[in-house]
Design an enzyme around this catalytic site. Structure first.
Site, PDB file in Angstrom:
ATOM      1  CE  LYS A   1     -18.587   0.511   5.038  1.00  0.00           C
ATOM      2  NZ  LYS A   1     -17.961   0.222   6.279  1.00  0.00           N
TER       3      LYS A   1
ATOM      4  CE  LYS B   1     -11.305  -5.428   7.149  1.00  0.00           C
ATOM      5  NZ  LYS B   1     -12.592  -4.741   7.054  1.00  0.00           N
TER       6      LYS B   1
ATOM      7  CD1 TRP C   1      -3.139   0.999   0.569  1.00  0.00           C
ATOM      8  CD2 TRP C   1      -1.883   2.364   1.817  1.00  0.00           C
ATOM      9  NE1 TRP C   1      -3.835   2.174   0.763  1.00  0.00           N
ATOM     10  CE2 TRP C   1      -3.078   3.036   1.522  1.00  0.00           C
ATOM     11  CE3 TRP C   1      -0.925   3.029   2.586  1.00  0.00           C
ATOM     12  CZ2 TRP C   1      -3.361   4.319   1.968  1.00  0.00           C
ATOM     13  CZ3 TRP C   1      -1.205   4.320   3.026  1.00  0.00           C
ATOM     14  CH2 TRP C   1      -2.416   4.942   2.713  1.00  0.00           C
TER      15      TRP C   1
ATOM     16  CG  HIS D   1     -28.993  25.088   9.267  1.00  0.00           C
ATOM     17  ND1 HIS D   1     -29.592  26.266   9.644  1.00  0.00           N
ATOM     18  CD2 HIS D   1     -29.637  24.116   9.954  1.00  0.00           C
ATOM     19  CE1 HIS D   1     -30.542  26.024  10.535  1.00  0.00           C
ATOM     20  NE2 HIS D   1     -30.588  24.708  10.738  1.00  0.00           N
TER      21      HIS D   1
ATOM     22  CG  ASN E   1       3.772  -3.143   7.235  1.00  0.00           C
ATOM     23  OD1 ASN E   1       3.346  -2.044   6.867  1.00  0.00           O
ATOM     24  ND2 ASN E   1       3.172  -3.875   8.143  1.00  0.00           N
ATOM     25  N   GLY E   2       5.723  -0.335   6.914  1.00  0.00           N
ATOM     26  CA  GLY E   2       5.866   0.755   7.881  1.00  0.00           C
ATOM     27  C   GLY E   2       6.359   2.010   7.178  1.00  0.00           C
TER      28      GLY E   2
ATOM     29  CD  GLU F   1     -15.191   1.673   2.883  1.00  0.00           C
ATOM     30  OE1 GLU F   1     -13.976   1.546   3.043  1.00  0.00           O
ATOM     31  OE2 GLU F   1     -16.027   1.423   3.768  1.00  0.00           O
TER      32      GLU F   1
END
Ligand code: F6R
Length: 602
Positions: A483, A597, A73, A502, A99-100, A486
């Site tokens: 929901k 996720k 990701w 308003h 990862n990180g 996305e």
């Protein structure tokens, strides 16, 4: 985010890596790659595509007996082949998956790597080059690995291969999850147990700051000061088939359908046959004696928190604040004298929530993590844990975690209210209410065709949509909007029905879909009035109502449930509406663009 997998000592290395990556794809799916080696050669395959594409690309690669793999990701650098992991150092000696986020990667680059022509833009590539740098300074591979990590600031789970040594893997972690799996004369590595569950269910936890040498037969753990540590393994109670789609076309649909059985399971998890709470008495007394509860979460979990606030306040008389973790981490509100924190997190790994928990722990304050993942970071680090018992949630869009979070908070609130001797807590028969809820969920789930048609006619080709409601219906509106946006990429907003006039009502034009949720007798007529206001300005209004406030023409009518628990049923058709909107647009329901996720970066 990102998923890491590794194997050493098993002759099906390639297949194990690819299968592990498929299971980890929920953590990110911008690109994927593996390095596999046998005694004579190492093979590196990477693609900006999904794991299925990687599998096809790796067709001719031998199985090997050692390897590392990664599904990404993107944080630093676009998703292309160069930025995909594994990253191999320019000398070819080392190969790494990470990862990180390496916070000081630019400093490291300027301090040590000015003469290296980096291939991509990632922070991860800097780490593998840094290991190589220290190796060239005369250190052994493990010393070079440790020396590099000593310089690194940030979060990481790392698996490193020495391409010239097909018998060793080096691992380390700080803040990002990493687990070792035990096999017969072989070892596995994964970001979570699911990545290795086809091979083993026995695992060893790795803690922040530890450095590990892994061979087929040995696992050696060192702490930061290079002392050797021993650690017991544990057996994870996971059923590999829980992670399969079965006959379902998508995980999201399977998980929506599982909600009634999760509700039924929770009755037996949280209540004895005599209707008594099974929740640890320490949690109940601790919370009953607090003067304010702070619920912390992100996204869908935060939305569940908004519902939890109402339930907890009603049943316990304790005031509740709900906070977005990503805000609270930098801006802690003035706390009450006896605060108690609830962390709502499906994954138990969300970095934004964890950074708040770290602060809460520094302040020595009590906390409870409500999570779906036993042994997850937030579960380990909080004072107490309650589990959602929802089974693995694989689809990126959270569904059954939302409803189970609300249900668990209801059981918790009732136990606290009973402890405080409050009559309103004893007046609600939760086992009965939850059984009714499970049946109403079933009936909504059996309305799939109708909901698919509604999705087509109301959401068709629209670019935007509004969800409106008041009170708990407003909380559900926000979840429904999240929901929808996305997974269908429709610009959607959940609005307090009375607020539209308003300002936002200016956006209503001919054909704008407005989904109105009406379950509360006190506010039903007002929300209906607001729906009329938008309808007379051209909106297409779709109404979901509870039977006792329903009117002719409402498209979906839900059977009555307890007024505090209406979100558990009203959200189900809204989840299905989002599902069909995504499906009808030909989108990837389970893996929407730009998302992952488990959000393990801040
Ligand atoms: C949306 C969704 C996210 C998560 C959020 C928090 O469908 O799944 O908004 O709810 O990223 O994740 P957890 O609950 O794992 O902390």
């Amino acid at each position: 985010m990102c998923g890491i997998v590794g194997v050493i000592g098993n002759n099906r290395a390639k297949d194990i890596l690819l299968t592990g990556l498929e299971k980890l794809e929920y953590r990110g799916y911008d690109s994927a790659g593996i390095m596999v080696a046998d005694d004579s050669q190492a093979y590196l395959v990477k693609t900006p595509g999904r794991v299925s594409e990687l599998r096809a690309l790796a067709n001719d690669v031998p199985e090997g007996h050692i390897g590392i793999g990664h599904t990404r990701w993107a944080t630093h650098g676009v998703p292309n082949t160069e930025n995909a992991h594994p990253h191999q150092s320019t000398s070819g000696k080392f190969c790494l998956v990470h990862n990180g986020v390496i916070e000081n990667y630019l400093d490291l680059k300027n301090d040590y790597l000015t003469d290296i022509a980096l291939k991509g833009d990632t922070d991860s590539e800097i780490v593998v080059e840094l290991v190589d740098y220290f190796y060239r300074q005369g250190k052994t591979p493990f010393e070079a690995f440790k020396a590099a990590l000593d310089k690194v600031e940030g979060s990481y789970a790392i698996a490193l291969m020495d391409v010239e040594d097909s018998n060793t893997l080096y691992l380390a972690k700080n803040k990002s999850p990493l687990l070792i799996g035990l096999g017969d004369d072989c070892h596995y590595v994964g970001s979570d147990a699911m990545a290795m569950i086809n091979e083993t269910n026995e695992f060893v936890e790795i803690k922040d700051g530890e450095r590990i040498i892994l061979t087929p037969s040995e696992l050696t753990i060192f702490d930061r000061e290079s002392n050797k540590l021993t650690r017991e393994s544990f057996v994870a109670d996971i059923d590999a088939t829980d992670t399969e789609k079965g006959l379902y076309p998508h995980y999201m649909l399977k998980e929506i359908d599982e909600q009634p059985s999760v509700m039924r399971k929770l009755i037996s998890e949280y209540l004895t046959e005599d209707g008594l709470s099974t929740i640890d008495e320490n949690i109940i007394s601790h919370m009953a004696s607090s003067d304010r509860i702070y619920i912390v979460g992100c996204g869908t979990s935060w939305h569940a928190g908004l519902v939890g606030k109402k339930i907890i306040e009603e049943l316990t008389n304790i005031p509740v604040e709900v906070h977005l973790a990503s805000e609270m981490g930098y801006d802690m509100p003035i706390l009450s004298e006896k605060p108690f924190f609830i962390f709502l997190t499906q994954s138990g790994e969300t970095a934004d929530s964890r950074q708040v928990l770290v602060k809460v722990n520094e302040l020595n304050l009590p906390s409870l993590t409500i999570t779906n993942v036993k042994g997850s970071t937030l579960s380990r680090e909080a004072t107490y844990t309650l589990l959602l018992h929802a089974g693995p949630e694989i689809a990126v869009a959270s569904t059954k975690a939302y409803t189970s979070q609300i249900a668990v908070m209801a059981y918790l609130a009732q136990s606290i209210g009973l402890k405080k001797g409050l009559e309103k807590a004893s007046s609600i028969d939760l086992a009965h209410e939850m059984a009714i809820i499970a049946s109403i969920m079933d009936s909504m789930i059996s309305e799939k065709e109708l909901i698919a048609d509604l999705s087509e006619s109301f959401l068709g080709t629209t670019r935007n949509a509004f969800f409106i409601g008041r009170g708990l219906d407003y909380a559900v509106s926000m979840e429904a909007a999240l929901k929808l946006k996305e997974i269908s990429y429709i610009q959607a907003e959940g609005f307090a029905a009375g607020e539209l006039k308003h300002g936002t009502i200016a956006l209503i034009e001919e054909g704008t879909p407005v989904i109105s949720i009406i379950t509360d007798e006190k506010t039903a007529s007002h929300t209906r009035g607001n729906a009329k206001e938008v309808e007379s300005r051209g909106a297409n209004v779709l109404t979901i109502s509870l039977e006792n406030v329903a009117q002719e023409g409402d498209q979906l009518v839900l059977l009555p449930v307890h007024e505090l628990l209406t979100p558990l049923v009203s959200v189900v058709p809204l989840q299905l509406l989002a599902y069909y909107a995504s499906l009808q647009r030909g989108l990837d329901v389970d893996k929407p663009r730009n998302l992952a996720k488990s959000v393990t970066v801040e």
